[in-house]
Design an enzyme around this catalytic site. Structure first.
Site, mmCIF file in Angstrom:
data_model
loop_
_atom_site.group_PDB
_atom_site.id
_atom_site.type_symbol
_atom_site.label_atom_id
_atom_site.label_comp_id
_atom_site.label_asym_id
_atom_site.label_seq_id
_atom_site.Cartn_x
_atom_site.Cartn_y
_atom_site.Cartn_z
ATOM 1 C CG HIS A 155 -46.831 -8.785 4.828
ATOM 2 N ND1 HIS A 155 -47.845 -7.877 5.051
ATOM 3 C CD2 HIS A 155 -46.898 -9.093 3.499
ATOM 4 C CE1 HIS A 155 -48.508 -7.675 3.927
ATOM 5 N NE2 HIS A 155 -47.949 -8.394 2.963
ATOM 6 C CB SER A 277 -23.601 -5.818 27.949
ATOM 7 O OG SER A 277 -24.049 -5.973 29.274
ATOM 8 C CE LYS A 283 -26.902 -8.205 24.141
ATOM 9 N NZ LYS A 283 -27.749 -7.361 24.980
ATOM 10 C CD GLU A 290 -29.666 -0.807 19.569
ATOM 11 O OE1 GLU A 290 -30.589 -1.420 20.074
ATOM 12 O OE2 GLU A 290 -28.533 -0.739 20.093
#
Ligand code: ARG
Length: 458
Positions: A155, A277, A283, A290
Site C-alpha cells: 500500500h 527544466s 531541476k 516517464e
C-alpha cells in the site's frame, strides 16, 4: 501495373491507391517475403509444377532482388500496392515470363500470412537479447546490493525490511516470464505454416506443403486453409506479451521516478539519462523513465487495435487484416526503444544505500519480527501481534522507535520480553533470517542472481 489486370478497364484512382496500399509499412518485410518466395519457388521446381530452368531463373532473380535491396541499389517503389506485388513485378521485369510463374498455386493471402509470421520471428530474435541484457544488468546490481537494507512496501506504506537486491530480482522474475511468453508464442506461431492455403481453399496443384513448411522453419503445414489465411492469433499473442513487458517496464519506471524524488532519494539517475527544466535551474527530471511509463499506453492500444480488428471478421481473408502490421510493428518498436533507453539508464543509476537504510529505520518495519520474537517465547501469534501493536502505538505516542523503547516499557506490555528483543528486531538480522525460499536474505538474493546469470550464459 496492377496484379488484377484483365477484369478491369480503368486504373485505380490515385488517392484510393494510396489508401489501399500497404507498401509504406510492409516494405519492412521484403526479406521475409523473398525468403518465402524462394521456398515456394524451390517447391514448385521440386514437384515439377515449374520447370527446372524457370525455377533457377526465379531463384537467381529473387536473390538478385534481395542483394540489390540490401546494398541500396534497388529502392522499393512507394507506388507499389504492397511488398508482394513489388517483388513479383520486379522479378518479372528482370527475368521475363519465368517471373510470372512464381505465383502459381499461391495467393497474397497465404503469402502475407507467412510473411507476418516470419517477420515477427525476426523481431522476436531482436527483442529477447535486449530483455536478457536487462536481466543481466539487474542480476549484477542485485549481487552488488544484496546487503542494502531498504523498506519493502505494501500500500506504499513501509512494511517489512528487504534488501535492494531482492527488489531488483523481483523484476528479473517478471522479465524471465516475459521471455518465456515470447518463446511460447513463437513456438506456437512456428508450429503451422500457412503457405499452400492459397487464397482460402488451397490448390489443385500437387504442391508439397511439408517441404515449404520445413524449409521455412515451421514444424509442419497448417491443417485448414481457411484458418491458414485468416488467423492472426499470433499477432495478438505477441501484442499481449509485449503489453505485459510494458506493464513491467512501466511499474519499474514508476518506482524509479518515485525513488528519484527528494521524498525518497533512493537513486539518482546519471546526467546522461536525465533532463533539465527550461525555467527551474535546480531541476533534474526522470523523463526517460516517464516516457517508458507513458509509452506502455501505445502498446496496450496496439493490442486493442488487433483484437478489435479481428473480432467481427468473417472467414477467410479480409482487407481489414492489412491493419495488423502497423499495430504489431509499433508494439515491437516501442518496446524495443524503451529497452534501448531503459537498460543503460538502470545500469548507470547511483543507488543511495544510506537513504534506503535511513528510511528503513523508521516506520516500524521490524514490528512483525518483534511479534515473531514473542512467538519464539511461546506466545500464540495473534496475542504477540496485539502486544506488538500496543508497543508501536506507545512508540508513536512517545516519539520512540522499537529500537529505542526501554526494556521496562516492553515488559509492561508483556513479561516475556527480555534483552534479546533488541537483537531480534535488528534490521540486518531481520533480513538475514529471512532465508526461506524466495525470501530476501542476502545469500538467497546472490544465489538466485547467480542461477539466472548461469541460465542466460547457457
Ligand atoms: N497487403 C495485403 C495485406 O497486408 C496483402 C494481402 C492482399 N490480399 C488481398 N486479397 N487483397 O493484408
Amino acid at each position: 501495373m496492377k496484379l488484377w489486370t484483365g477484369r478491369f478497364s480503368k486504373e485505380i484512382d490515385k488517392k484510393t491507391n494510396d489508401f489501399n496500399s500497404s507498401i509504406p509499412f510492409d516494405s519492412r518485410m521484403y526479406k521475409e517475403d523473398i525468403t518465402g518466395s524462394m521456398a515456394h519457388a524451390t517447391m514448385l521446381g521440386a514437384t515439377g509444377i515449374n520447370s527446372k530452368e524457370d525455377t533457377d531463373k526465379i531463384l537467381n532473380g529473387l536473390q538478385g532482388i534481395l542483394d540489390d535491396i540490401e546494398s541500396g541499389k534497388l529502392t522499393i517503389d512507394p507506388e507499389a500496392e504492397d511488398i508482394h506485388t513489388f517483388v513479383e513485378g520486379e522479378l518479372t521485369s528482370r527475368i521475363g515470363d519465368a517471373g510470372k510463374r512464381l505465383h502459381t498455386s499461391r495467393s497474397r493471402n497465404d503469402q502475407v500470412a507467412l510473411d507476418d509470421r516470419l517477420v515477427i520471428k525476426t523481431e522476436c530474435d531482436k527483442l529477447i537479447p535486449k530483455l536478457e541484457e536487462l536481466i543481466t544488468i539487474l542480476c549484477k546490481m542485485a549481487k552488488e546490493y544484496s546487503h542494502a537494507i531498504m523498506p519493502g512496501y505494501t500500500h506504499l506504506q513501509r512494511a517489512q525490511p528487504i534488501v535492494f537486491g531482492h527488489h531488483l530480482m523481483a523484476y528479473v522474475e517478471m522479465f524471465l516470464r516475459d521471455i518465456s511468453r515470447l518463446n511460447d508464442a513463437k513456438a506456437r506461431m512456428m508450429s503451422q505454416c500457412p503457405l499452400g492455403s492459397g487464397a482460402l481453399a488451397g490448390t489443385t496443384y500437387p504442391i508439397d506443403r511439408n517441404m515449404t513448411a520445413k524449409a521455412l522453419g515451421f514444424d509442419g503445414p497448417c491443417m485448414n486453409s481457411l484458418d491458414g489465411v485468416s488467423d492472426r492469433d499470433f499477432f495478438i499473442e505477441f501484442a499481449s506479451a509485449l503489453s505485459l513487458i510494458s506493464v513491467h517496464l512501466s511499474r519499474f519506471a514508476e518506482e524509479i521516478i518515485m525513488w528519484c524524488s527528494w521524498e525518497f532519494k533512493f537513486v539518482e539517475l546519471d546526467d546522461a539519462f536525465s533532463t533539465g527544466s527550461s525555467i527551474m535551474p535546480q531541476k533534474k527530471n526522470p523523463d526517460i523513465a516517464e516516457l517508458v511509463r507513458g509509452k506502455s499506453g501505445r502498446v496496450f492500444g496496439d493490442l486493442t487495435t488487433l483484437l478489435t480488428m479481428m473480432k467481427g471478421l468473417p472467414l477467410a481473408y479480409d482487407k481489414d487484416m492489412q491493419e495488423d502490421k502497423e499495430a504489431i510493428f509499433d508494439a515491437f518498436d516501442t518496446v524495443n526503444m524503451c529497452l534501448t533507453a531503459f537498460n543503460p539508464m538502470v545500469e548507470t543509476m547511483t543507488v543511495k544505500t544510506e537513504n534506503m537504510r535511513h528510511a528503513a529505520a523508521s516506520g516500524f518495519i521490524n514490528a512483525t519480527d518483534c511479534a515473531d520474537y514473542l512467538v519464539g517465547k511461546g506466545l500464540p501469534f495473534r496475542d504477540a501481534y496485539k502486544c506488538t501493536g500496543e508497543l508501536v502505538a506507545l512508540c508513536i505516542k512517545e516519539g520512540l522507535t522499537l529500537e529505542t523503547l526501554p526494556l521496562e516499557k516492553y515488559q509492561a506490555v508483556c513479561d516475556l520480553f527480555d534483552d534479546g528483543v533488541y537483537e531480534a528486531i535488528n534490521l540486518e538480522r531481520c533480513v538475514s533470517q529471512r532465508t526461506c525460499i524466495g525470501a530476501p536474505a542476502p545469500e538467497n538474493v546472490e544465489k538466485r542472481a547467480d542461477e539466472v546469470l548461469g541460465m542466460l550464459k547457457k
